[in-house]
Design an enzyme around this catalytic site. Structure first.
Site, PDB file in Angstrom:
ATOM      1  N   LYS A  22       0.839  -1.210   0.000  1.00 22.48           N
ATOM      2  CA  LYS A  22       0.000   0.000   0.000  1.00 22.48           C
ATOM      3  C   LYS A  22       0.867   1.249   0.000  1.00 22.48           C
ATOM      4  O   LYS A  22       0.645   2.173  -0.782  1.00 22.48           O
ATOM      5  CB  LYS A  22      -0.896  -0.006   1.246  1.00 22.48           C
ATOM      6  CG  LYS A  22      -1.547   1.336   1.529  1.00 22.48           C
ATOM      7  CD  LYS A  22      -2.466   1.288   2.738  1.00 22.48           C
ATOM      8  CE  LYS A  22      -1.809   1.637   4.045  1.00 22.48           C
ATOM      9  NZ  LYS A  22      -1.521   3.071   4.235  1.00 22.48           N
ATOM     10  N   ASN A  23       1.857   1.284   0.893  1.00 22.62           N
ATOM     11  CA  ASN A  23       2.639   2.515   1.041  1.00 22.62           C
ATOM     12  C   ASN A  23       3.608   2.751  -0.112  1.00 22.62           C
ATOM     13  O   ASN A  23       4.206   3.815  -0.213  1.00 22.62           O
ATOM     14  CB  ASN A  23       3.396   2.523   2.371  1.00 22.62           C
ATOM     15  CG  ASN A  23       2.454   2.773   3.540  1.00 22.62           C
ATOM     16  OD1 ASN A  23       1.266   3.032   3.345  1.00 22.62           O
ATOM     17  ND2 ASN A  23       2.983   2.680   4.749  1.00 22.62           N
ATOM     18  N   CYS A 117      -5.041  13.285  12.921  1.00 26.11           N
ATOM     19  CA  CYS A 117      -5.535  11.937  12.648  1.00 26.11           C
ATOM     20  C   CYS A 117      -5.358  11.133  13.906  1.00 26.11           C
ATOM     21  O   CYS A 117      -4.780  11.618  14.883  1.00 26.11           O
ATOM     22  CB  CYS A 117      -4.821  11.304  11.467  1.00 26.11           C
ATOM     23  SG  CYS A 117      -3.212  10.693  11.889  1.00 26.11           S
ATOM     24  N   ARG A 122       0.748  14.842  13.103  1.00 18.47           N
ATOM     25  CA  ARG A 122       1.301  14.610  11.769  1.00 18.47           C
ATOM     26  C   ARG A 122       1.306  15.845  10.857  1.00 18.47           C
ATOM     27  O   ARG A 122       0.558  15.904   9.876  1.00 18.47           O
ATOM     28  CB  ARG A 122       0.568  13.440  11.081  1.00 18.47           C
ATOM     29  CG  ARG A 122       0.703  12.174  11.866  1.00 18.47           C
ATOM     30  CD  ARG A 122      -0.013  11.018  11.219  1.00 18.47           C
ATOM     31  NE  ARG A 122       0.805  10.311  10.253  1.00 18.47           N
ATOM     32  CZ  ARG A 122       0.414   9.222   9.616  1.00 18.47           C
ATOM     33  NH1 ARG A 122      -0.763   8.717   9.831  1.00 18.47           N
ATOM     34  NH2 ARG A 122       1.208   8.628   8.754  1.00 18.47           N
ATOM     35  N   ASP A 306       4.857   0.892  11.949  1.00 18.96           N
ATOM     36  CA  ASP A 306       3.663   0.206  11.444  1.00 18.96           C
ATOM     37  C   ASP A 306       3.598  -1.264  11.875  1.00 18.96           C
ATOM     38  O   ASP A 306       2.617  -1.948  11.575  1.00 18.96           O
ATOM     39  CB  ASP A 306       3.597   0.290   9.905  1.00 18.96           C
ATOM     40  CG  ASP A 306       3.207   1.678   9.425  1.00 18.96           C
ATOM     41  OD1 ASP A 306       2.806   2.516  10.257  1.00 18.96           O
ATOM     42  OD2 ASP A 306       3.302   1.934   8.209  1.00 18.96           O
ATOM     43  N   ARG A 398      -8.617  -0.535   4.595  1.00 19.97           N
ATOM     44  CA  ARG A 398      -7.758   0.495   3.994  1.00 19.97           C
ATOM     45  C   ARG A 398      -6.400  -0.095   3.625  1.00 19.97           C
ATOM     46  O   ARG A 398      -5.769   0.373   2.675  1.00 19.97           O
ATOM     47  CB  ARG A 398      -7.524   1.634   4.984  1.00 19.97           C
ATOM     48  CG  ARG A 398      -8.732   2.480   5.240  1.00 19.97           C
ATOM     49  CD  ARG A 398      -8.343   3.671   6.076  1.00 19.97           C
ATOM     50  NE  ARG A 398      -7.188   4.356   5.475  1.00 19.97           N
ATOM     51  CZ  ARG A 398      -6.454   5.264   6.090  1.00 19.97           C
ATOM     52  NH1 ARG A 398      -6.741   5.619   7.321  1.00 19.97           N
ATOM     53  NH2 ARG A 398      -5.434   5.829   5.483  1.00 19.97           N
TER      54      ARG A 398
HETATM   55  C1  UD1 Z   1       4.477   7.032   6.238  1.00 19.25           C
HETATM   56  C2  UD1 Z   1       3.593   5.807   6.080  1.00 19.25           C
HETATM   57  C3  UD1 Z   1       3.080   5.369   7.444  1.00 19.25           C
HETATM   58  C4  UD1 Z   1       4.237   5.131   8.396  1.00 19.25           C
HETATM   59  C5  UD1 Z   1       5.151   6.360   8.433  1.00 19.25           C
HETATM   60  C6  UD1 Z   1       6.413   6.137   9.253  1.00 19.25           C
HETATM   61  C7  UD1 Z   1       2.646   6.054   3.879  1.00 19.25           C
HETATM   62  C8  UD1 Z   1       1.435   6.339   3.044  1.00 19.25           C
HETATM   63  N1  UD1 Z   1       2.482   6.135   5.207  1.00 19.25           N
HETATM   64  O1  UD1 Z   1       3.672   8.078   6.766  1.00 19.25           O
HETATM   65  O2  UD1 Z   1       2.337   4.162   7.278  1.00 19.25           O
HETATM   66  O3  UD1 Z   1       3.746   4.897   9.698  1.00 19.25           O
HETATM   67  O4  UD1 Z   1       5.556   6.723   7.099  1.00 19.25           O
HETATM   68  O5  UD1 Z   1       7.115   5.043   8.790  1.00 19.25           O
HETATM   69  O6  UD1 Z   1       3.686   5.709   3.375  1.00 19.25           O
HETATM   70  N2  UD1 Z   1       6.620  14.896  10.413  1.00 19.25           N
HETATM   71  C9  UD1 Z   1       6.711  16.245  10.692  1.00 19.25           C
HETATM   72  N3  UD1 Z   1       6.591  17.128   9.658  1.00 19.25           N
HETATM   73  C10 UD1 Z   1       6.383  16.726   8.370  1.00 19.25           C
HETATM   74  C11 UD1 Z   1       6.303  15.342   8.088  1.00 19.25           C
HETATM   75  C12 UD1 Z   1       6.423  14.442   9.135  1.00 19.25           C
HETATM   76  O7  UD1 Z   1       6.891  16.640  11.849  1.00 19.25           O
HETATM   77  O8  UD1 Z   1       6.301  17.590   7.479  1.00 19.25           O
HETATM   78  C13 UD1 Z   1       6.743  13.908  11.516  1.00 19.25           C
HETATM   79  C14 UD1 Z   1       5.478  13.078  11.719  1.00 19.25           C
HETATM   80  O9  UD1 Z   1       4.552  13.745  12.536  1.00 19.25           O
HETATM   81  C15 UD1 Z   1       6.046  11.838  12.370  1.00 19.25           C
HETATM   82  C16 UD1 Z   1       7.405  11.685  11.690  1.00 19.25           C
HETATM   83  O10 UD1 Z   1       7.719  12.965  11.146  1.00 19.25           O
HETATM   84  O11 UD1 Z   1       6.237  12.051  13.751  1.00 19.25           O
HETATM   85  C17 UD1 Z   1       7.471  10.650  10.576  1.00 19.25           C
HETATM   86  O12 UD1 Z   1       6.408  10.848   9.687  1.00 19.25           O
HETATM   87  P1  UD1 Z   1       6.502  10.466   8.129  1.00 19.25           P
HETATM   88  O13 UD1 Z   1       7.674   9.585   7.928  1.00 19.25           O
HETATM   89  O14 UD1 Z   1       6.384  11.706   7.347  1.00 19.25           O
HETATM   90  O15 UD1 Z   1       5.181   9.608   7.954  1.00 19.25           O
HETATM   91  P2  UD1 Z   1       4.189   9.592   6.725  1.00 19.25           P
HETATM   92  O16 UD1 Z   1       4.930   9.818   5.467  1.00 19.25           O
HETATM   93  O17 UD1 Z   1       2.999  10.422   7.018  1.00 19.25           O
END
Ligand code: UD1
Length: 420
Positions: A22-23, A117, A122, A306, A398
């Site tokens: 999925k990711n 969420c 996030r 995850d 999902r």
């Molecule tokens: C992706 C995955 C999700 C997984 C996560 C971490 C997808 C669709 N989803 O989510 O399943 O749990 O990686 O492996 O691939 N953060 C910030 N600012 C930002 C972006 C992120 O502070 O602009 C923080 C987030 O709040 C979190 C951390 O960085 O604490 C990691 O998040 P991130 O790696 O960005 O997760 P996603 O890409 O949303």
């Protein structure tokens, strides 16, 4: 709403085909915005989130055809509507992945902020700051990210202060079409990012450092058609590895890869579970007792956040204690009260939980508010005495393809009860 009923106590054995990730699928689909295509993705999972992304791309004006029997998705055309509306982004945070591609190709995008969420706030600040460094002008108005790059995006040196999977993907896609060279430092190294980079290369992008935390991208004027197979879902594989382990069974996970599991393999072995490569996939077996093992979630190749809920379910029936620390997301212990209702002994404070193994869990009606938490309750149900009913199954749909059918085929007593 559908529910899942499990009668616990069956030992699982046989083989389970692992679906496309999925990711990986979601950013790969967003990459369809970068060229007229067609971009054909094979090994595509049939999941609600994939349908949501297909709906978003269609809303932007792209042609999206899904052939679920062939497990392929073909995306073509150019965006005519540059807005990602709240109703679609709210459903799925990964919708924000359209921002980088739209801006890089069309010089403009309007994308709803995803908002909070279930697993924490996030934010998307890292995505936005990096795009600003590439020359974008960004404003937040009325809950929307308004981004413009009238002269197009230009290459930049982006140093991420924190590892982010989504921000790395958004910037990688934007950099592929930006003018000049970009360097992404402290890039996420998840296998899904390597898969995205491989697909972009097939489309004509120039990227070096794939698989490392420093990506070098030489922007090109345009990208072209490609066909790309999506990697197997390492989180689905890890989840079924826990299913074999919690029932004391043995499963062949078809298509799963050891190098994609990172620290999950080491931790499973520490807990007394055998994980071995076998032709066509990974064999996971537990023949002896389970032992408590400690976990701290980290970016890849560390232990995946995850997989945290599923591993916690496993530790509920291990001998001894296990300390589980969540470092990626705040508020990612929603499964704890539900597991406790099934007889688990868990205390948590802040980002850490102590799990003291018990001899038996007992079935109960439970529900969870996110995808991985829901599947952890299924795992607990497989090991529990009596009946477990998992409510709010839409979370599972999902991210897991026919989870009950795959588990039933290897001996679980599990069925979906249609909602009233
Ligand atoms: C992706 C995955 C999700 C997984 C996560 C971490 C997808 C669709 N989803 O989510 O399943 O749990 O990686 O492996 O691939 N953060 C910030 N600012 C930002 C972006 C992120 O502070 O602009 C923080 C987030 O709040 C979190 C951390 O960085 O604490 C990691 O998040 P991130 O790696 O960005 O997760 P996603 O890409 O949303």
């Amino acid at each position: 709403m559908d529910r899942i009923l499990i009668r616990g106590g069956r030992v699982l054995s046989g083989s389970i085909p692992i679906s496309g990730a999925k990711n990986a699928a979601l950013p790969l689909m967003a990459a369809g915005l970068l060229s007229d295509g067609p971009l054909t993705l094979t090994n595509a999972p049939d999941l609600a989130d994939v349908a949501t992304m297909a709906g978003l791309l269609a809303h932007h004006g792209l042609d999206v055809s899904r052939d679920t029997s062939q497990r392929s998705i073909t995306i073509s055309g150019a965006a005519t509507d540059l807005e990602a509306p709240y109703d679609l982004v709210r459903k799925m945070r990964a919708s924000v992945l359209v921002l980088g591609p739209l801006l890089a190709r069309h010089g403009r995008a309007r994308v709803s902020l995803p908002g909070g969420c279930a697993i924490g706030t996030r934010p998307v600040d890292l995505h936005l700051k990096a795009l600003e460094q590439m020359g974008a002008e960004i404003e937040i108005t009325a809950g929307y990210i308004e981004a413009r790059a009238p002269q197009g995006l230009k290459g930049a040196r982006i140093i991420f202060p924190q590892v982010s999977v989504g921000a790395t993907e958004n910037i990688l896609m934007a950099a592929a079409l930006a003018r000049g060279q970009s360097e992404i430092v402290n890039a996420a190294r998840e296998p899904e990012i390597t898969d995205l980079a491989a697909c972009l290369m097939r489309m004509g992008a120039r990227i070096e450092g794939i698989g490392t935390d420093r990506l070098l991208v030489e922007g090109v004027a345009s990208l072209s058609a490609a066909t790309h197979p999506i990697i197997a879902d390492r989180i689905e594989a890890g989840t079924f590895a826990c299913a074999a382990a919690i029932t004391g069974g043995s499963l062949l996970l078809q298509g799963a890869r050891l190098d994609h599991l990172g620290a999950v393999t080491r931790t499973l072995r520490e807990a007394g579970v055998d994980v071995a490569e076998e032709e066509g996939g990974l064999r996971v077996t537990r023949s002896n007792g389970l032992r408590g093992a400690d976990v701290m979630t980290e970016p890849f190749p560390g232990f995946a956040t995850d997989m945290q809920a599923q591993f916690m379910a496993l530790m509920c029936v291990a001998e001894g204690a296990s300390m589980i620390t969540e470092t990626i997301f705040e508020n990612r212990f929603m499964h704890v009260p539900e597991l406790s209702r099934m007889g688990a002994r868990i205390n948590f404070h802040g980002a850490s939980a102590i799990v003291r193994g018990v001899k038996h869990l007992s079935g109960a009606p439970v529900m969870a508010t996110d995808l991985r938490a829901s599947v952890s309750l299924i795992l607990a149900g497989l090991a529990a005495e009596g009946e477990t009913i998992v409510n709010r199954v839409y979370h599972l749909d999902r991210g897991y393809e026919r989870v009950e059918a795959k588990l039933a085929a290897v001996g679980a007593d599990i069925e979906r009860l249609a909602g009233r």
